[in-house]
Design a protein around this motif. Sequence first.
Motif, PDB file in Angstrom:
ATOM      1  N   SER A  30      14.131   8.550  -6.232  1.00  0.00           N
ATOM      2  CA  SER A  30      14.846   8.063  -4.647  1.00  0.00           C
ATOM      3  C   SER A  30      15.533   9.988  -4.764  1.00  0.00           C
ATOM      4  CB  SER A  30      15.799   7.285  -6.403  1.00  0.00           C
ATOM      5  OG  SER A  30      16.553   6.996  -5.232  1.00  0.00           O
ATOM      6  N   PRO A  31      15.930   9.657  -3.660  1.00  0.00           N
ATOM      7  CA  PRO A  31      16.645  10.248  -3.300  1.00  0.00           C
ATOM      8  C   PRO A  31      18.526  10.081  -3.932  1.00  0.00           C
ATOM      9  CG  PRO A  31      15.895   9.393  -1.280  1.00  0.00           C
ATOM     10  CD  PRO A  31      15.690   9.036  -2.481  1.00  0.00           C
ATOM     11  N   LEU A  32      18.864   8.811  -3.705  1.00  0.00           N
ATOM     12  CA  LEU A  32      20.158   8.599  -3.750  1.00  0.00           C
ATOM     13  C   LEU A  32      20.296   6.965  -4.491  1.00  0.00           C
ATOM     14  CD1 LEU A  32      21.820   6.335  -1.230  1.00  0.00           C
ATOM     15  CD2 LEU A  32      19.336   6.659  -1.338  1.00  0.00           C
ATOM     16  N   THR A  33      21.371   6.963  -5.795  1.00  0.00           N
ATOM     17  CA  THR A  33      22.025   5.887  -6.011  1.00  0.00           C
ATOM     18  C   THR A  33      22.312   4.654  -4.690  1.00  0.00           C
ATOM     19  OG1 THR A  33      22.784   6.773  -8.127  1.00  0.00           O
ATOM     20  CG2 THR A  33      23.359   4.443  -8.396  1.00  0.00           C
ATOM     21  N   GLY A  34      21.328   3.593  -5.162  1.00  0.00           N
ATOM     22  CA  GLY A  34      21.714   2.561  -4.302  1.00  0.00           C
ATOM     23  C   GLY A  34      20.375   1.496  -4.744  1.00  0.00           C
ATOM     24  N   ILE A  35      20.745   0.687  -3.764  1.00  0.00           N
ATOM     25  CA  ILE A  35      20.000  -1.079  -3.572  1.00  0.00           C
ATOM     26  C   ILE A  35      18.552  -0.752  -2.790  1.00  0.00           C
ATOM     27  CG2 ILE A  35      21.155  -1.867  -1.977  1.00  0.00           C
ATOM     28  CD1 ILE A  35      21.081  -4.643  -3.725  1.00  0.00           C
ATOM     29  N   VAL A  36      17.364  -1.232  -3.888  1.00  0.00           N
ATOM     30  CA  VAL A  36      15.928  -1.365  -2.598  1.00  0.00           C
ATOM     31  C   VAL A  36      16.244  -1.507  -1.604  1.00  0.00           C
ATOM     32  CG1 VAL A  36      13.255  -1.246  -2.229  1.00  0.00           C
ATOM     33  CG2 VAL A  36      14.392  -0.271  -4.054  1.00  0.00           C
ATOM     34  N   SER A  37      16.763  -2.099  -0.062  1.00  0.00           N
ATOM     35  CA  SER A  37      16.731  -3.037   0.969  1.00  0.00           C
ATOM     36  C   SER A  37      15.520  -3.501   1.688  1.00  0.00           C
ATOM     37  CB  SER A  37      17.982  -2.439   1.618  1.00  0.00           C
ATOM     38  OG  SER A  37      17.425  -1.490   2.227  1.00  0.00           O
ATOM     39  N   LYS A  38      14.246  -2.929   1.355  1.00  0.00           N
ATOM     40  CA  LYS A  38      13.081  -2.753   2.281  1.00  0.00           C
ATOM     41  C   LYS A  38      11.921  -2.358   1.619  1.00  0.00           C
ATOM     42  CE  LYS A  38      11.234  -4.850   5.778  1.00  0.00           C
ATOM     43  NZ  LYS A  38      11.160  -6.891   5.516  1.00  0.00           N
ATOM     44  N   LYS A  39      11.073  -2.833   1.361  1.00  0.00           N
ATOM     45  CA  LYS A  39       9.540  -2.974   0.737  1.00  0.00           C
ATOM     46  C   LYS A  39       8.595  -2.136   1.988  1.00  0.00           C
ATOM     47  CE  LYS A  39       7.159  -4.726  -2.190  1.00  0.00           C
ATOM     48  NZ  LYS A  39       6.208  -5.032  -3.332  1.00  0.00           N
ATOM     49  N   MET A  40       8.480  -1.415   2.548  1.00  0.00           N
ATOM     50  CA  MET A  40       7.554  -1.398   3.685  1.00  0.00           C
ATOM     51  C   MET A  40       6.239  -1.482   2.982  1.00  0.00           C
ATOM     52  SD  MET A  40       9.705  -1.379   5.428  1.00  0.00           S
ATOM     53  CE  MET A  40       9.034  -1.474   6.927  1.00  0.00           C
ATOM     54  N   LEU A  41       5.223  -0.788   2.126  1.00  0.00           N
ATOM     55  CA  LEU A  41       4.080  -0.771   2.000  1.00  0.00           C
ATOM     56  C   LEU A  41       3.781  -1.232   0.785  1.00  0.00           C
ATOM     57  CD1 LEU A  41       3.016   2.631   3.253  1.00  0.00           C
ATOM     58  CD2 LEU A  41       2.987   1.001   4.153  1.00  0.00           C
ATOM     59  N   GLN A  42       2.263  -1.588   0.110  1.00  0.00           N
ATOM     60  CA  GLN A  42       2.058  -2.316  -0.474  1.00  0.00           C
ATOM     61  C   GLN A  42       1.265  -1.548  -1.584  1.00  0.00           C
ATOM     62  OE1 GLN A  42       3.230  -5.308  -1.767  1.00  0.00           O
ATOM     63  NE2 GLN A  42       4.682  -5.730   0.269  1.00  0.00           N
ATOM     64  N   ILE A  43       0.834  -1.400  -2.821  1.00  0.00           N
ATOM     65  CA  ILE A  43      -0.047  -1.012  -3.426  1.00  0.00           C
ATOM     66  C   ILE A  43      -1.903  -0.867  -2.872  1.00  0.00           C
ATOM     67  CG2 ILE A  43      -1.497  -0.049  -5.676  1.00  0.00           C
ATOM     68  CD1 ILE A  43       0.765  -1.863  -7.266  1.00  0.00           C
ATOM     69  N   GLY A  44      -2.192   0.350  -2.620  1.00  0.00           N
ATOM     70  CA  GLY A  44      -3.619   0.401  -2.054  1.00  0.00           C
ATOM     71  C   GLY A  44      -3.437   1.033  -0.698  1.00  0.00           C
ATOM     72  N   GLU A  45      -1.939   0.522  -0.270  1.00  0.00           N
ATOM     73  CA  GLU A  45      -2.060   1.410   1.538  1.00  0.00           C
ATOM     74  C   GLU A  45      -2.327   2.592   2.320  1.00  0.00           C
ATOM     75  OE1 GLU A  45      -0.598  -2.701   3.813  1.00  0.00           O
ATOM     76  OE2 GLU A  45       1.041  -1.692   2.720  1.00  0.00           O
ATOM     77  N   MET A  46      -2.454   2.807   2.279  1.00  0.00           N
ATOM     78  CA  MET A  46      -2.602   3.728   3.495  1.00  0.00           C
ATOM     79  C   MET A  46      -1.033   5.205   3.874  1.00  0.00           C
ATOM     80  SD  MET A  46      -4.893   6.422   3.145  1.00  0.00           S
ATOM     81  CE  MET A  46      -4.997   8.328   3.102  1.00  0.00           C
ATOM     82  N   ALA A  47      -0.698   6.102   2.674  1.00  0.00           N
ATOM     83  CA  ALA A  47       1.137   6.234   3.039  1.00  0.00           C
ATOM     84  C   ALA A  47       0.919   8.383   4.066  1.00  0.00           C
ATOM     85  CB  ALA A  47       1.932   6.473   2.330  1.00  0.00           C
ATOM     86  N   SER A  48       0.826   8.040   4.692  1.00  0.00           N
ATOM     87  CA  SER A  48       1.223   9.279   5.971  1.00  0.00           C
ATOM     88  C   SER A  48       2.352  10.327   5.597  1.00  0.00           C
ATOM     89  CB  SER A  48       1.269   9.026   7.138  1.00  0.00           C
ATOM     90  OG  SER A  48       0.112   8.221   7.528  1.00  0.00           O
ATOM     91  N   GLY A  49       2.318  12.085   5.306  1.00  0.00           N
ATOM     92  CA  GLY A  49       2.721  12.289   4.689  1.00  0.00           C
ATOM     93  C   GLY A  49       3.953  12.961   5.941  1.00  0.00           C
TER      94      GLY A  49
END
Length: 551
Positions: free
Chosen positions: A329-348
């Motif tokens: 995490s780059p900052l202290t706060g709250i997770v407002s949205k989760k965009m990906l699920q386990i197993g999905e491909m993430a682009s760098g």
Amino acid sequence: MKRVQFGSMALIAIALVGCGKREEVVVEKPYTVTKGEVSVSIIESGTVDAIRSVEVKPQVTGRVAKLLVDEGDQVVEGQLLAVIDPKETRLSYDQTNAQLSGAEAGVARSTIEIEQRRKTAAVALAQAEARVTQLELEVKNTPALLNAEIASAEANLRSAVADRDRIKNSAQPTQVAATKATLQESEQNLRNAKFEYERQVELEKQGYSALKNVQNAQLNVQLAQTRLENARVAMNRQEAGLEADMKRANEAVAAAETTVRRAKTNLYTVASKRAELDSARAEVLRARAGLSDPALLEKSKEQGQASVAQLRSALEDSARKLSETSIKSPLTGIVSKKMLQIGEMASGLSSFSAGSTIFKIEDRTRMRVKLAVNEIDIARLSLGMPTEVTVDAIPGEKLTGKIAKMAPARQLNAAGAEVQVGTDAVVKYEVEIVLDKSNAPLRSGMSAKCRMNVASKKDVVFLPVEYVEKKDEEFYIYLPGPPAKKGEVAKPTKQKIKVGVTSTSRYEVLGGVKAGDQIVKPTFSGPPRKGFMQMGPDDGGDDAAAKDSKK
């Protein structure tokens, strides 16, 4: 049919009553001028969001292996949020490491080869210079020896003209020996060239010699082969020449021609030595030129060192990417949205890709409201102006804030055009309100209404707008007239006043009337109202301002 007649009669009765009531004189109660507050506010609606909001994206491409937080979770800066499968990144790291090892080995081999080439070039130069020294001595001393030999041959010619066998034995062996010596030297040179070629081929297979050296050695073999063939041709030519000489010697004076022939043969030996000297000197030049070969290899080594540096940099980058498979995490706060699920491909994230967002995190300790204010109101706002904020989702609670930013340019829509309201283009400017404190129930996206007081005066004489008449930028009020006769309405007196701050419901009065004075509403100057229209709300009771005066 009877019910219809009854309804008609009822309506007629009501109309008569209404007409009769209108004939009564209604005396309006005067409004007493008081003091109070006159404030001018700008009210705009906007959307609440966090000042600090980030999209967490990976630096490397891969499948999501772990998700350690969910929407609504509180996170702290540096907390592990997710893990990208490191297999592909690990493979890239290993490949780069192997390439680096190969490049480093190539540089080490170049270092050894350069040292060997320097030694070989120095030895070749020393040998060439020694050969030149030897031939210079031979060329210097051979003429004196030949002159002595010629003198001796002339003396022998006078004493043994007819000794043909002696001429044959004294002339042929020397000439044949020289030719044989040249032939043997050519054969030896060919063997040496073949040996050197085979040695260079073996070194090139082992990686200790360059292909150029193999090619040079092969060229030397071909050169030696050509010289050997020339020597053999010369040998054959010499044998045929000797036979012809002997034939001519039998026909002429054998002794004299044999002596001359021997002298010429000896003089040819001097020219050959001089040719060998020239060849030896050329070999010295070639040996000296060979001293620069290590410099060329040094450039090749530098190129290899550059490749090593480049691969080391790539290896460091692969190591960095390997460490960045752990998403924090780059900052202290709250997770407002989760965009990906386990197993999905993430682009760098890279210069060619915007990257895949895994989480959206916002710091709700500082919230703001963004407004779109029209061009008329924006001029009355200023940075730092206090603002009262109410949120529809949190009724009954008022928040406070200040204007933190005001856009220097007008607001445009996605197409780059001005914002449209109906068919008209409205010039609007973005204004940012920063809340003084964040309320726990406050969420991004909530609708908020902001009130900004641009002018406020307290304890001033004011009048409700319905008691003031405006005409040609001038303002007037009506004072109650003198008592009228019975059955008549008193005619009010019109008086000019000076106004200050103006709101939607009140005028600040600067002169022309004072607190405690009584006034009446301006007379209605429109068309007369008739029939049932006269029973509207405008005819019944006092308005809100009049009720305030009663209190």
